[in-house]
Design a protein around this motif. Structure first.
Motif, short mmCIF file in Angstrom:
data_model
loop_
_atom_site.label_atom_id
_atom_site.label_comp_id
_atom_site.label_asym_id
_atom_site.label_seq_id
_atom_site.Cartn_x
_atom_site.Cartn_y
_atom_site.Cartn_z
N MET A 173 17.37 98.41 60.89
CA MET A 173 16.51 97.69 60.02
C MET A 173 17.35 96.69 59.11
O MET A 173 17.13 95.59 59.07
N ALA B 241 17.63 92.69 59.45
CA ALA B 241 17.70 92.01 58.11
C ALA B 241 18.73 90.95 57.96
O ALA B 241 18.37 89.82 57.71
N ALA C 90 5.55 87.40 56.05
CA ALA C 90 5.83 88.54 55.41
C ALA C 90 7.01 89.41 55.95
O ALA C 90 7.71 90.27 55.23
N ALA C 91 7.58 89.03 57.18
CA ALA C 91 8.74 89.51 57.85
C ALA C 91 9.83 89.02 56.93
O ALA C 91 11.13 89.75 56.66
N GLN D 17 9.89 91.55 53.99
CA GLN D 17 10.35 92.93 54.45
C GLN D 17 11.93 92.92 54.86
O GLN D 17 12.40 93.97 54.27
N ALA D 18 12.48 91.93 55.21
CA ALA D 18 13.97 91.87 55.69
C ALA D 18 14.75 91.94 54.11
O ALA D 18 15.57 92.52 54.09
N ARG E 176 14.15 93.28 51.66
CA ARG E 176 14.14 94.89 51.12
C ARG E 176 15.33 95.57 51.54
O ARG E 176 15.39 96.73 51.37
N HIS E 177 15.87 95.22 52.78
CA HIS E 177 16.85 95.95 53.52
C HIS E 177 18.18 95.46 53.42
O HIS E 177 19.14 95.88 54.29
N ASP F 128 16.75 94.54 46.59
CA ASP F 128 15.60 95.57 46.01
C ASP F 128 16.28 96.15 45.44
O ASP F 128 17.36 96.90 45.65
#
Length: 99
Positions: free
Chosen positions: A7, A11, A79-80, A83-84, A86-87, A92
């Motif tokens: 992940m 990212a 949204a991707a 999400q990326a 956060r990795h 984050d």
């Protein structure tokens, strides 16, 4: 479900793609450089710093028209990008505890 390492790699790949998108745009690149305070000649060095790639995605996310143009070009849902983010390191507040 993908493991944390993959992940993170995905990212990073998306953030690098976003950086290329920014660099190729004559309007986005000067704005990115001005906001980050990075000189065009320093981007490669800055890209090795923790948090730089998260900053690239934050830049994309901060302006909806830019986000939508990038997602159209990359063929991904908006949204991707979040999400990326956060990795990635500094993407984050819980990144360190999540690895």
């Amino acid at each position: 479900m993908a493991d944390k390492a993959s992940m993170h790699q995905n990212a990073e790949a998306l953030a690098i793609e976003a950086l290329g998108f920014i660099a190729a745009d004559p309007e986005l690149l000067p704005r990115f450089l001005a906001i980050t305070g990075i000189g065009a000649d320093s981007i490669r060095r800055a890209a090795r710093e923790p948090g730089f790639l998260a900053g690239v995605l934050q830049f994309i996310l901060a302006h909806e028209p830019t986000l939508m143009r990038f997602c159209d070009a990359a063929g991904i849902p908006p949204a991707a990008v979040g999400q990326a983010l956060r990795h990635l390191p500094l993407g984050d507040t819980n990144y360190e505890s999540s690895i």
